[in-house]
Design a protein around this motif. Sequence first.
Motif, short mmCIF file in Angstrom:
data_model
loop_
_atom_site.label_atom_id
_atom_site.label_comp_id
_atom_site.label_asym_id
_atom_site.label_seq_id
_atom_site.Cartn_x
_atom_site.Cartn_y
_atom_site.Cartn_z
N SER A 138 -6.75 -8.92 1.51
CA SER A 138 -8.15 -9.25 2.20
C SER A 138 -9.09 -8.46 1.01
CB SER A 138 -8.32 -8.12 3.27
OG SER A 138 -9.41 -7.85 3.79
N GLU A 139 -9.87 -9.31 0.69
CA GLU A 139 -10.90 -8.96 -0.23
C GLU A 139 -11.84 -7.78 0.26
OE1 GLU A 139 -13.23 -12.07 -2.10
OE2 GLU A 139 -11.32 -13.07 -2.91
N ALA A 140 -11.95 -7.55 1.54
CA ALA A 140 -12.88 -6.55 2.13
C ALA A 140 -12.26 -5.16 1.99
CB ALA A 140 -12.80 -6.84 3.64
N LYS A 141 -11.03 -5.00 1.40
CA LYS A 141 -10.63 -3.91 1.16
C LYS A 141 -10.58 -3.41 -0.23
CE LYS A 141 -6.96 -4.11 4.89
NZ LYS A 141 -5.84 -4.27 5.27
N PHE A 142 -11.05 -4.51 -1.21
CA PHE A 142 -11.14 -3.92 -2.72
C PHE A 142 -11.91 -2.81 -2.79
CE2 PHE A 142 -10.77 -8.22 -5.09
CZ PHE A 142 -9.65 -8.74 -4.28
N GLY A 143 -13.10 -2.36 -2.21
CA GLY A 143 -13.70 -1.25 -2.12
C GLY A 143 -13.20 -0.03 -1.77
N MET A 144 -12.40 -0.27 -0.91
CA MET A 144 -11.72 0.97 -0.20
C MET A 144 -10.32 1.43 -1.29
SD MET A 144 -8.41 1.64 1.13
CE MET A 144 -7.89 0.28 2.11
N LEU A 145 -9.83 0.39 -1.98
CA LEU A 145 -8.72 0.61 -2.75
C LEU A 145 -9.28 1.29 -4.27
CD1 LEU A 145 -6.66 -2.46 -2.32
CD2 LEU A 145 -6.07 -0.46 -1.68
N ARG A 146 -10.49 0.77 -4.57
CA ARG A 146 -11.25 1.40 -5.59
C ARG A 146 -11.50 2.77 -5.43
NH1 ARG A 146 -13.61 -3.92 -6.62
NH2 ARG A 146 -12.43 -5.09 -8.12
N ARG B 247 0.98 -1.07 0.14
CA ARG B 247 -0.10 -0.12 -0.06
C ARG B 247 0.87 1.35 -0.13
NH1 ARG B 247 -4.88 0.17 4.37
NH2 ARG B 247 -4.76 2.32 3.38
N ARG B 248 1.18 1.67 -1.20
CA ARG B 248 1.82 3.14 -1.35
C ARG B 248 1.09 3.88 -2.62
NH1 ARG B 248 3.61 2.09 2.93
NH2 ARG B 248 5.57 2.00 3.74
N LEU B 249 -0.29 3.92 -2.31
CA LEU B 249 -1.32 4.25 -3.67
C LEU B 249 -1.33 5.81 -4.00
CD1 LEU B 249 -3.83 1.84 -2.88
CD2 LEU B 249 -2.11 1.32 -4.51
N ASN B 250 -1.38 6.55 -2.77
CA ASN B 250 -2.04 7.91 -3.04
C ASN B 250 -1.12 8.77 -4.16
OD1 ASN B 250 -2.84 6.74 -0.57
ND2 ASN B 250 -3.65 8.35 0.17
N VAL C 246 -7.77 3.16 -7.64
CA VAL C 246 -7.19 2.04 -8.44
C VAL C 246 -8.08 1.78 -9.29
CG1 VAL C 246 -6.41 -0.09 -7.95
CG2 VAL C 246 -5.83 1.50 -6.38
N THR C 247 -7.58 1.39 -10.57
CA THR C 247 -8.02 0.82 -11.65
C THR C 247 -8.71 -0.56 -11.67
OG1 THR C 247 -6.82 2.41 -13.03
CG2 THR C 247 -8.14 0.61 -14.31
N ASP C 248 -7.59 -1.45 -10.85
CA ASP C 248 -8.00 -2.93 -11.01
C ASP C 248 -7.41 -3.18 -9.69
OD1 ASP C 248 -8.84 -5.18 -11.47
OD2 ASP C 248 -7.22 -6.16 -12.37
N VAL C 249 -8.09 -4.04 -8.70
CA VAL C 249 -7.54 -4.59 -7.59
C VAL C 249 -7.74 -6.23 -7.57
CG1 VAL C 249 -8.00 -4.94 -4.98
CG2 VAL C 249 -8.62 -2.70 -6.14
N ILE C 250 -6.71 -6.99 -7.18
CA ILE C 250 -6.67 -8.38 -7.30
C ILE C 250 -6.08 -8.82 -5.93
CG2 ILE C 250 -4.32 -8.38 -8.01
CD1 ILE C 250 -5.17 -10.66 -10.00
N ARG C 251 -6.63 -10.06 -5.33
CA ARG C 251 -6.19 -10.60 -4.19
C ARG C 251 -4.73 -10.87 -4.33
NH1 ARG C 251 -5.87 -15.54 -1.81
NH2 ARG C 251 -7.28 -16.37 -3.52
N GLU C 252 -3.66 -10.79 -3.07
CA GLU C 252 -2.37 -11.08 -3.17
C GLU C 252 -2.47 -12.64 -2.93
OE1 GLU C 252 1.23 -11.34 -3.77
OE2 GLU C 252 0.43 -9.14 -3.61
#
Length: 311
Positions: free
Chosen positions: A173-181, A155-158, A185-191
């Motif tokens: 964590s898939e629970a963080k997908f919405g927060m990252l979008r 996490r170094r997105l901003n 973020v254009t696309d999020v994938i589970r590590e």
Amino acid sequence: MKAIVISTPGSVENLVIRDDIPRPTPTRGTALIKIPAFGINHAEMHMRRGEWAESVPISGIECVGVVEDCPGGEIPARTPVAALMGGLGRTVPGSYAEYTVARVSNVVALADTEEELPLPWAEIAALPESYATAWACLFRNLGLRSGQRLLIRGRRLNLAVEAGAIITATTRSEAKFGMLRGLGVTDVIRECPSLAQRLKDQHPEDAKFDCILELVGNSTVVESLTMMASGVHFSFFGSFVFGTDEFPLSDVPLREIVQKVADGRVKHAKPWTTFGFGEIREAHKVMEEGGAGGKMVVVVDSGGRLAPACL
């Protein structure tokens, strides 16, 4: 002065507040800083446990504050600054105190002398280590430009969002997908260990990246290298190099980053939660249990904990 001292390596109970610690004395090439707030880092948890090769009783690798004395004259007194690394908490007393002495090469001005800052100290304290590391990775190492495809493992997105990159981010964590979008973020994938193959299966035409920022660790570096496009830039980074000739802290535009956060151009940069000085054990417990949803800050003169910031 008041300071948090590691009485002996071990549990959070070994973090002891003392009010009889002598105020440190600066020498030429260093600055005495009065600390209103400091960010908390996982490195300090390992130092407290005795798991770090180097550590001292007063921990803390970063802080913000005001210069009270600088014998060499490099930084005027009453200048608002951030300080990080340069041995803080490792080889010299760190930021878990009312005052610290830092090498001037590891101190950067956040405003002119006695100039009003655009954010409260508690919010600024969430920025130095995280954003200096992010800036060095994204712009000094990767040379990130608007429109480039960037994979961030960690996490170094901003700053990358603000720079106009097209970002694919990973999280466990898939629970963080919405927060990252929500961060842009254009696309999020589970590590996962098979990330390269999953990306190839889901996006066969776009499984390679212009830039890759690797922040997960040694276990994923080799796999990340397989997702590099021709001529790609790849970076992983240890922030302990700040202040060296190769990575001068003065190169990092922290003053500009603070202003961008204040203006809303860099979003979601507030501390996840803020603790009072006397709540350091509770802060370390949250960190140790993996309960933090972002950067945690300790306010030196605060009487108590503030509510978590809305991320």
